[in-house]
Design an enzyme around this catalytic site. Structure first.
Site, PDB file in Angstrom:
ATOM      1  N   ARG A 110      60.092  81.972  10.343  1.00 58.10           N
ATOM      2  CA  ARG A 110      58.642  82.125  10.473  1.00 58.10           C
ATOM      3  C   ARG A 110      58.195  83.360   9.672  1.00 58.10           C
ATOM      4  NH1 ARG A 110      56.435  78.480  13.977  1.00 58.10           N
ATOM      5  NH2 ARG A 110      57.793  77.512  15.536  1.00 58.10           N
ATOM      6  N   ASP A 156      53.354  68.960  16.262  1.00 53.63           N
ATOM      7  CA  ASP A 156      52.061  69.106  16.963  1.00 53.63           C
ATOM      8  C   ASP A 156      50.958  68.255  16.371  1.00 53.63           C
ATOM      9  OD1 ASP A 156      52.258  72.685  17.767  1.00 53.63           O
ATOM     10  OD2 ASP A 156      53.418  70.943  18.399  1.00 53.63           O
TER      11      ASP A 156
HETATM   12  O1  F6P Z   1      54.670  74.233  16.294  1.00 55.50           O
HETATM   13  C1  F6P Z   1      55.665  73.431  16.784  1.00 55.50           C
HETATM   14  C2  F6P Z   1      56.194  73.994  18.067  1.00 55.50           C
HETATM   15  O2  F6P Z   1      57.254  73.223  18.493  1.00 55.50           O
HETATM   16  C3  F6P Z   1      55.154  74.083  19.179  1.00 55.50           C
HETATM   17  O3  F6P Z   1      54.911  72.826  19.764  1.00 55.50           O
HETATM   18  C4  F6P Z   1      55.825  75.061  20.087  1.00 55.50           C
HETATM   19  O4  F6P Z   1      54.925  75.678  20.988  1.00 55.50           O
HETATM   20  C5  F6P Z   1      56.359  76.074  19.082  1.00 55.50           C
HETATM   21  O5  F6P Z   1      56.652  75.339  17.894  1.00 55.50           O
HETATM   22  C6  F6P Z   1      57.607  76.793  19.561  1.00 55.50           C
HETATM   23  O6  F6P Z   1      57.863  77.786  18.599  1.00 55.50           O
HETATM   24  P1  F6P Z   1      59.350  78.383  18.439  1.00 55.50           P
HETATM   25  O7  F6P Z   1      60.194  77.317  17.820  1.00 55.50           O
HETATM   26  O8  F6P Z   1      59.175  79.572  17.509  1.00 55.50           O
HETATM   27  O9  F6P Z   1      59.823  78.758  19.821  1.00 55.50           O
END
Ligand code: F6P
Length: 335
Positions: free
Chosen positions: A72, A132
Site C-alpha cells: 500500500r 469492493d
Molecule cells: O479494499 C479491499 C479490502 O479488502 C476491503 O474490503 C478491506 O476493508 C480492506 O481491503 C482490508 O485492507 P487490508 O488488506 O490492508 O487489511
C-alpha cells in the site's frame, strides 16, 4: 516498447489473470517486452523487478493473489506536510530500468497515484482492481464477482445452521466504504436483513423484521452486514448488531466474520474473462499511445476513461439501486 506492470493495494482473485492478459498480448501480438515490478510502487522505489515472458505468464489464469506481490506504498503521501522525493526517484528509476510506460493494477488509492504520475508526464494506464467494486467509472472491477461468490456460498451454508437451531445468523462481509459485496451476496444468498455503509439502519426496524418473520412462521433470520456500517459499539459492527438483536428479540444470535476468505482463491470465470479483456485492452491502448486513462467495463463493453475523472471518486450504493428497490419490495430490511 518495454511495459512495467505493478499490482498495488489489497490482493484479490483476477490480478494474475490480468498480468497474464497484458503479458501475453504484449509479447505475442505486439512483440513488446514486459517487466514485473514487485510489491507495488515499492518495487519502483527499490528497482525490484523481474523480466516477464510467455512462460512466466503461464499458469496465472486461475491463480489467486498476485505473483508480483503488492503493497500500500503511496509515493505522493506527504511527510510533515511536504511531498517527498519518492515520485522523482520513481520517475528516474523508470528511466534507469528502460521502462517506456506503466500499467498499474489497483484500487482507488492506486488509480489516484497513477493520475498524479500521469500529470507529471509518466505514460501510465490504470486497470481497476478490488473486491469492493467501489471504483468510479466501471460497472464492475475484477475480484468483485469472486468475492460475491464466496460470500454467497457462506450465506447459503449459514441457512442450514440457522434453520436447524432457529437462530439469527449475522455475517459480516468486506466493504469498508461501499456495500456492494453485502448487497450482491445478501440478495443472492437470500439475506433477510442487509446493512450497507451507505444506508442508515435502526435496531428497532431490524428487531421488527425478525419478529415479524417469526409471526409468519419463519423461525430463523440471516443478517448480512458490510464491515463499514455505522458502529456505535467497541468491537466489530456485526458483534454490535448481533448483541442488539439478541437483547431486543431474545433469540439466540451468532456472528460469522468472513474476512480475508473473500479475497482468496481462484477467480470465477467471469473475473478471469474480465481480467483478460482488461489486460488485453490496456496493451492495445499502449500500442496506440493512449495514456493517462483507466480501463473500464461498461454495459459489457471494455473502454477507458481519463484517470483525472476517476481519481478520488468512489462508486457507492444508492437508495435507488434496482437491487435495493426490488429487495425492499420483497420485504427485505435494508436498515
Ligand atoms: O479494499 C479491499 C479490502 O479488502 C476491503 O474490503 C478491506 O476493508 C480492506 O481491503 C482490508 O485492507 P487490508 O488488506 O490492508 O487489511
Amino acid at each position: 516498447m518495454k511495459i512495467g506492470i505493478l499490482t498495488a493495494g489489497g490482493d484479490c482473485p483476477g490480478i494474475n489473470a490480468t498480468i497474464r492478459g497484458v503479458c501475453k498480448t504484449a509479447i505475442n501480438h505486439y512483440h513488446f517486452e514486459a517487466v514485473g515490478i514487485h510489491s507495488g510502487f515499492l518495487g519502483l522505489l527499490n528497482k525490484d523487478v523481474e523480466d516477464l515472458n510467455d512462460l512466466t505468464s503461464s499458469g496465472l489464469l486461475n491463480l489467486g493473489g498476485t505473483v508480483l506481490g503488492t503493497s500500500r506504498e503511496k509515493p505522493f503521501k506527504k511527510v510533515d506536510g511536504q511531498i517527498t522525493d519518492k515520485p522523482h526517484i520513481i520517475i528516474n528509476n523508470m528511466k534507469d530500468l528502460g521502462l517506456d510506460c506503466l500499467v498499474c493494477i489497483g484500487g482507488n488509492g492506486t488509480q489516484k497515484t497513477a493520475s498524479k504520475f500521469a500529470k507529471l508526464g509518466v505514460p501510465i494506464i490504470g486497470i481497476p482492481k478490488t473486491i469492493d467494486n467501489d471504483i468510479w467509472g466501471t460497472d464492475f472491477s475484477f475480484g468483485f464477482d469472486s468475492a460475491v461468490n464466496i460470500a454467497t456460498d457462506a450465506i447459503d451454508r449459514l441457512h442450514s445452521t440457522a434453520s436447524s437451531h432457529k437462530r439469527v445468523m449475522v455475517i459480516e462481509v468486506m466493504g469498508h466504504k461501499a456495500g456492494w459485496i453485502a448487497l450482491y451476496s445478501g440478495m443472492a444468498g437470500g439475506g433477510d436483513v442487509i446493512l450497507l455503509p451507505e444506508l442508515p439502519y435502526s435496531i428497532e426496524h431490524i428487531k421488527d423484521t425478525i419478529l415479524h418473520r417469526i409471526e409468519c412462521g419463519k423461525r430463523f433470520s440471516i443478517v448480512v452486514v458490510a464491515e463499514g456500517v455505522k458502529n456505535p459499539g467497541e468491537g466489530r459492527p456485526s458483534e454490535y448488531i448481533a448483541r442488539m438483536i439478541e437483547e431486543t428479540t431474545n433469540i439466540e444470535t451468532r456472528v460469522t466474520v468472513l474476512g480475508y476468505i473473500q479475497r482468496g482463491g481462484s477467480p470465477t470465470p467471469f473475473d478471469r474473462n474480465l481480467s483478460t479483456r482488461m489486460g488485453g485492452y490496456a496493451t492495445e491502448m499502449i500500442a496506440k499511445g493512449e495514456f493517462g486513462k483507466m480501463v473500464v467495463y461498461r454495459g459489457n463493453e471494455i473502454s477507458s476513461v481519463p484517470l483525472s475523472e476517476v481519481a478520488g471518486k468512489l462508486k457507492l450504493v444508492t437508495e435507488d439501486n434496482d437491487l435495493v428497490i426490488e429487495g425492499k419490495h420483497m420485504g427485505i430490511c435494508f436498515g
